[in-house]
Scaffold this motif. Structure first.
Motif, PDB file in Angstrom:
ATOM      1  N   PHE A 119      11.248   0.239 -12.495  1.00 38.18           N
ATOM      2  CA  PHE A 119      12.591   0.687 -11.933  1.00 38.18           C
ATOM      3  C   PHE A 119      13.665  -0.055 -12.824  1.00 38.18           C
ATOM      4  CE2 PHE A 119       9.723   1.458  -8.410  1.00 38.18           C
ATOM      5  CZ  PHE A 119       9.458   2.918  -8.460  1.00 38.18           C
ATOM      6  N   ASP A 120      14.692   0.739 -12.933  1.00 32.22           N
ATOM      7  CA  ASP A 120      16.085   0.048 -13.655  1.00 32.22           C
ATOM      8  C   ASP A 120      17.425   0.141 -12.823  1.00 32.22           C
ATOM      9  OD1 ASP A 120      16.207   2.613 -14.381  1.00 32.22           O
ATOM     10  OD2 ASP A 120      16.695   2.398 -16.300  1.00 32.22           O
ATOM     11  N   ILE A 121      17.382   1.123 -11.704  1.00 30.02           N
ATOM     12  CA  ILE A 121      18.687   1.122 -10.915  1.00 30.02           C
ATOM     13  C   ILE A 121      18.060   1.098  -9.522  1.00 30.02           C
ATOM     14  CG2 ILE A 121      19.733   2.666 -12.807  1.00 30.02           C
ATOM     15  CD1 ILE A 121      19.223   4.931 -11.028  1.00 30.02           C
ATOM     16  N   TYR A 122      19.206   0.987  -8.491  1.00 29.39           N
ATOM     17  CA  TYR A 122      19.003   1.280  -7.267  1.00 29.39           C
ATOM     18  C   TYR A 122      19.869   2.590  -6.848  1.00 29.39           C
ATOM     19  CZ  TYR A 122      17.167  -3.373  -6.290  1.00 29.39           C
ATOM     20  OH  TYR A 122      16.209  -4.379  -6.420  1.00 29.39           O
ATOM     21  N   GLY A 179      11.418   5.347  -6.235  1.00 25.55           N
ATOM     22  CA  GLY A 179      10.565   4.259  -5.391  1.00 25.55           C
ATOM     23  C   GLY A 179      10.633   4.405  -3.987  1.00 25.55           C
ATOM     24  N   ASP A 180       9.885   3.681  -3.365  1.00 23.54           N
ATOM     25  CA  ASP A 180       9.924   3.575  -1.684  1.00 23.54           C
ATOM     26  C   ASP A 180      11.172   3.001  -1.302  1.00 23.54           C
ATOM     27  OD1 ASP A 180       7.172   4.810  -1.650  1.00 23.54           O
ATOM     28  OD2 ASP A 180       6.124   2.784  -1.800  1.00 23.54           O
ATOM     29  N   ILE A 181      11.442   3.293  -0.063  1.00 26.33           N
ATOM     30  CA  ILE A 181      12.807   2.713   0.307  1.00 26.33           C
ATOM     31  C   ILE A 181      12.910   1.508   0.927  1.00 26.33           C
ATOM     32  CG2 ILE A 181      14.046   2.953   2.566  1.00 26.33           C
ATOM     33  CD1 ILE A 181      13.561   6.064   2.710  1.00 26.33           C
ATOM     34  N   ILE A 182      13.435   0.476   0.435  1.00 27.47           N
ATOM     35  CA  ILE A 182      13.532  -0.642   0.621  1.00 27.47           C
ATOM     36  C   ILE A 182      14.325  -1.184   1.968  1.00 27.47           C
ATOM     37  CG2 ILE A 182      12.538  -1.609  -1.458  1.00 27.47           C
ATOM     38  CD1 ILE A 182      15.518  -2.365  -2.334  1.00 27.47           C
ATOM     39  N   PHE A 183      15.505  -0.637   2.048  1.00 31.08           N
ATOM     40  CA  PHE A 183      16.471  -0.754   3.267  1.00 31.08           C
ATOM     41  C   PHE A 183      16.826   0.607   3.785  1.00 31.08           C
ATOM     42  CE2 PHE A 183      17.654  -4.834   1.124  1.00 31.08           C
ATOM     43  CZ  PHE A 183      17.357  -5.667   1.975  1.00 31.08           C
ATOM     44  N   ASP A 184      16.781   0.524   5.304  1.00 32.11           N
ATOM     45  CA  ASP A 184      16.884   1.849   6.031  1.00 32.11           C
ATOM     46  C   ASP A 184      17.585   1.450   7.308  1.00 32.11           C
ATOM     47  OD1 ASP A 184      16.265   4.084   6.998  1.00 32.11           O
ATOM     48  OD2 ASP A 184      14.023   3.614   7.680  1.00 32.11           O
ATOM     49  N   ALA A 185      18.432   2.391   7.880  1.00 29.79           N
ATOM     50  CA  ALA A 185      19.235   2.269   9.129  1.00 29.79           C
ATOM     51  C   ALA A 185      19.280   3.712   9.572  1.00 29.79           C
ATOM     52  CB  ALA A 185      20.236   1.664   8.914  1.00 29.79           C
ATOM     53  N   THR A 186      19.349   4.022  10.697  1.00 35.21           N
ATOM     54  CA  THR A 186      19.751   5.397  11.720  1.00 35.21           C
ATOM     55  C   THR A 186      21.051   5.048  12.285  1.00 35.21           C
ATOM     56  OG1 THR A 186      17.509   5.994  11.597  1.00 35.21           O
ATOM     57  CG2 THR A 186      18.991   7.110  12.955  1.00 35.21           C
TER      58      THR A 186
END
Length: 194
Positions: A119-122, A179-186
């Protein structure tokens, strides 16, 4: 002796008018109603702490259209499957968009995206129930590790609702693979406060 009027702040805001707007010099109820694309009467009815809508003062706080209380800041939590370096963290800030509507700004301290694979970006994304998702690339600062940031201006027809989800994930700008989620919030209905 001061001629400054005391700031009027609502104790709470009614459903559908959960946003908070601080009156600026030169504002009128009419231009605030136009700015939030609501009827003047609806703005007045949802702000009973303002006795005369023709008289508002800089610093007064008004309830404006919104399904969650905003402006607000949400701390994103790391997804347990990833071991993030010390000091990694992320927040999302919900506020008024410069052109009207709502915006979500992301700020994250993260290693280079390659730490999570090819990966090269977020990418920061918000998923709004019954509406869909919106996203944008995060851009790094020059520090090491960098702070990554972006803002998503939502269309004025979209309103952030309770149970909206904000996430950050790595992506590959060449292949389009995320890619997979690395940070998350609802975002919960009462989790955002002025």
């Amino acid at each position: 002796m001061s001629n400054q009027q005391p700031r009027r702040v609502p104790r709470s805001c009614p459903p559908g008018f959960q946003g908070r707007y601080i009156v600026q010099p030169g504002d009128t109820f009419f231009n605030i109603a136009q700015m939030f694309r609501t009827r003047l009467e609806a703005l007045a009815v949802n702000n009973p702490h303002i006795i005369d809508p023709n008289i508002i003062n800089p610093g007064d706080v008004l309830c404006v259209p919104g399904l969650i209380p905003y402006p607000c800041c949400i701390v994103l939590r790391p997804v347990p499957q990833f071991r993030l370096p010390f000091g990694a963290g992320a927040v999302a800030f919900v506020n008024f968009a410069p052109q009207g509507g709502q915006a979500v700004s992301f700020l994250a301290t993260l290693p280079q995206p390659s730490a999570f694979g090819n990966f090269d970006i977020y990418v920061g994304e918000i998923y709004i129930p019954d509406i869909g998702g919106f996203g944008n690339q995060l851009f790094p600062t020059a520090q090491d590790p960098p702070t990554w940031a972006t803002r998503i201006d939502l269309p004025t027809a979209a309103a952030i609702a309770p149970n909206s989800r904000v996430v950050i994930r790595p992506a590959n700008s060449n292949t389009g693979i995320s890619g997979d989620i690395i940070f998350d919030a609802t975002i919960q209905g009462g989790s955002c406060h002025l």
